[in-house]
Design an enzyme around this catalytic site. Structure first.
Site, PDB file in Angstrom:
ATOM      1  N   CYS A   1      63.576  26.214  46.932  1.00 23.04           N
ATOM      2  CA  CYS A   1      64.732  26.907  46.359  1.00 23.04           C
ATOM      3  C   CYS A   1      64.328  28.019  45.409  1.00 23.04           C
ATOM      4  CB  CYS A   1      65.637  25.891  45.669  1.00 23.04           C
ATOM      5  SG  CYS A   1      66.194  24.657  46.835  1.00 23.04           S
TER       6      CYS A   1
ATOM      7  N   GLY B   1      33.410  33.308  46.303  1.00 22.53           N
ATOM      8  CA  GLY B   1      34.404  32.284  46.622  1.00 22.53           C
ATOM      9  C   GLY B   1      35.139  32.671  47.898  1.00 22.53           C
ATOM     10  N   ARG B   2      36.113  33.555  47.725  1.00 28.68           N
ATOM     11  CA  ARG B   2      36.970  33.970  48.841  1.00 28.68           C
ATOM     12  C   ARG B   2      36.192  34.365  50.091  1.00 28.68           C
ATOM     13  NH1 ARG B   2      41.970  36.385  47.909  1.00 28.68           N
ATOM     14  NH2 ARG B   2      41.245  36.784  45.795  1.00 28.68           N
TER      15      ARG B   2
ATOM     16  N   ARG C   1      49.997  32.487  47.582  1.00 30.98           N
ATOM     17  CA  ARG C   1      49.520  33.872  47.488  1.00 30.98           C
ATOM     18  C   ARG C   1      50.614  34.910  47.771  1.00 30.98           C
ATOM     19  NH1 ARG C   1      46.192  35.981  50.303  1.00 30.98           N
ATOM     20  NH2 ARG C   1      45.196  37.199  48.693  1.00 30.98           N
TER      21      ARG C   1
ATOM     22  N   TYR D   1      42.040  30.194  48.014  1.00 29.12           N
ATOM     23  CA  TYR D   1      43.172  30.321  47.092  1.00 29.12           C
ATOM     24  C   TYR D   1      44.484  29.960  47.786  1.00 29.12           C
ATOM     25  CZ  TYR D   1      39.495  32.524  44.502  1.00 29.12           C
ATOM     26  OH  TYR D   1      38.301  32.758  43.866  1.00 29.12           O
TER      27      TYR D   1
HETATM   28  C1  LIG Z   1      36.993  33.115  40.801  1.00 30.20           C
HETATM   29  C2  LIG Z   1      35.629  33.399  40.345  1.00 30.20           C
HETATM   30  C3  LIG Z   1      34.637  33.741  41.260  1.00 30.20           C
HETATM   31  C4  LIG Z   1      34.903  33.908  42.745  1.00 30.20           C
HETATM   32  O1  LIG Z   1      35.688  35.014  43.015  1.00 30.20           O
HETATM   33  P1  LIG Z   1      35.978  35.390  44.551  1.00 30.20           P
HETATM   34  O2  LIG Z   1      36.815  36.602  44.454  1.00 30.20           O
HETATM   35  O3  LIG Z   1      36.700  34.247  45.156  1.00 30.20           O
HETATM   36  O4  LIG Z   1      34.664  35.636  45.210  1.00 30.20           O
HETATM   37  C5  LIG Z   1      33.360  33.931  40.794  1.00 30.20           C
HETATM   38  N1  LIG Z   1      33.068  33.796  39.469  1.00 30.20           N
HETATM   39  C6  LIG Z   1      34.007  33.488  38.559  1.00 30.20           C
HETATM   40  C7  LIG Z   1      33.630  33.362  37.143  1.00 30.20           C
HETATM   41  C8  LIG Z   1      35.314  33.276  38.959  1.00 30.20           C
HETATM   42  O5  LIG Z   1      36.239  32.969  38.057  1.00 30.20           O
END
Ligand SMILES: *Cc1c(COP(=O)(O)O)cnc(C)c1O
Length: 422
Positions: A350, A283-284, A320, A378
């Site tokens: 606030c 993801g990230r 974050r 995120y």
């Molecule tokens: C959030 C998540 C990911 C992705 O994680 P990253 O750190 O953003 O790469 C992959 N698999 C599952 C099951 C997740 O919950």
């Protein structure tokens, strides 16, 4: 100075550009707070994953909770990716983006029956099941729908990802996955249930992981399990190694995805599992450094203990820093020659937790605009309407072209579902 997100994010003279677009110009056109993403940076982040898996049976499932904008999903779908989803809402986004539900893995500890039904009807590739209780319910739903649910069990390998406790998911005390010791019994149970077919095994040990060690430890634990499971006569096909690879926010040095994948595949082959399809769920690392949050300086507020730089983006736009005490670089869209002053960069919400950066040296005046870097993951996906603030607009740039990919939320949008008492 190289910025996180370079080479796509760079100063030309004194002006900050994302690809070939001036960010100050985009902020002027679309207003602030504004998220801006680089498609080229996303594809460049994907490339080492694709290189790492070249010639292998694999599927890269973009974990869309990092950034679920439809244009982002479209970008990864067109590049051949599948998706890791964690809710029925995310499945609807996959469908709305025109992506293939047959490349979707469905994770999450709390899938509802309605979500399972919809995912079965859409034909998702695999349910990553996180408890024995979920196995029972999924089988019932599948039988009622006249379908077979392909499953993998998310096992908890009990390894420490050495990351922030809120984003560490592979330890015994975490709510995620099935304990290593219980996995064999759970696969046996799955084999008895009429609506299920075991397809693979998966783990996801945390996020913002910056060393290969935890991945290799988790892989070994998972392969131990696969061998124990297959010794009982059951068979599994794929290995899903989850996501979690970190990015550089400041001085982190995470391994490159192709190097990490190279080590993982080498271990998989060495242990005799080279025939298996391998999935990953990044993801990230695919989007984090492809995005920035643009904000305008409203007021400078010098003080005895602290100087504050009050901007128009807040914790509702970018959670974050408040939630994880995360460091995200902040840079001006147009550099000034004056001597920098140290500020806490704070939003209008606030809450004292409403800050974007602490002790930042900035040469700024009211009306200047800033970029919060590494805000592709995120960030918008965690935005809220706290303080009745509409969520920011989003723009995707491709070369010199910039397209609005989400309109700014209006105040009317925010209470359109509310009703006055009779
Ligand atoms: C959030 C998540 C990911 C992705 O994680 P990253 O750190 O953003 O790469 C992959 N698999 C599952 C099951 C997740 O919950």
């Amino acid at each position: 100075m190289t910025l996180p997100g370079s080479p796509f994010l760079a100063y030309r003279g004194k002006e900050l550009f994302l690809e070939d677009c001036s960010l100050d110009e985009l902020a002027g056109r679309h207003g602030t707070p504004l998220y801006v993403y680089s498609q080229a940076a996303m594809l460049a982040a994907l490339a080492p994953y694709q290189r790492g898996f070249a010639g292998r049976d694999h599927l890269i499932c973009y974990a869309m909770k990092a950034n679920a904008n439809l244009a982002v999903l479209q970008t990864f779908a067109r590049a051949g990716c599948g998706f890791d989803i964690v809710s029925g809402g995310e499945l609807e986004r996959v469908l709305a983006a025109g992506a293939d539900p047959g490349k979707v893995v469905f994770s999450g500890v709390g899938k509802t029956r309605a979500e399972m039904r919809r995912a079965l009807d859409a034909g998702v590739l695999c349910f990553n099941v996180e408890s024995e209780a979920e196995l029972e319910v999924l089988s019932q739903v599948a039988v009622a729908e006249g379908r077979t649910a392909h499953i993998s069990l998310r096992v908890n390998p009990d390894v420490d990802a050495n990351t922030h406790p809120y984003i560490s998911t592979g330890l015994k005390g975490n709510k995620f996955g099935i304990a290593h010791d219980g996995a064999l019994a759970a696969y046996r149970r799955a084999a008895e249930l009429p609506g299920l077919a075991a397809a693979g095994i998966d783990c996801h040990i945390g996020s913002q992981i910056t060393t290969p060690g935890p991945y290799l430890d988790a892989l070994d634990r998972v392969l131990d399990l696969v061998e124990a499971i297959e010794a009982t006569g059951l068979t599994l096909q794929h290995l899903d190694l989850g996501g979690g690879l970190g990015i550089r926010y400041t001085d982190e040095q995470p391994p490159a995805a192709d190097v990490l994948i190279g080590s993982l595949l080498q271990r998989i082959d060495a242990r005799g599992h080279g025939h298996r399809k391998v999935l990953m769920e990044p993801g990230r690392s695919l989007v984090g450094n492809a995005g920035v949050l643009l904000t305008e300086v409203l007021y400078l507020k010098p003080g005895e203990a602290k100087n504050f730089c009050v901007v128009d983006a807040a914790m509702n736009d970018l959670m974050r820093p408040a939630m994880y005490q995360a460091y995200m670089r902040i840079d001006p869209l147009r550099q000034r020659d004056e001597t920098p002053v140290t500020y806490d960069v704070v939003g209008p919400v606030c809450e004292s937790g409403d800050w974007l950066g602490r002790d930042r040296a900035l040469a700024v005046q009211a009306g200047d605009r800033l970029a919060v870097l590494s805000a592709g993951a995120y960030s918008m996906s965690m935005a809220s309407n706290y303080n009745t603030r509409g969520r920011a607009a989003e723009v995707m740039v491709r070369g010199t072209e910039a397209q609005l990919v989400r309109e700014r939320e209006s105040v009317a949008d925010l209470f359109k579902g509310e009703r006055l008492l009779a």
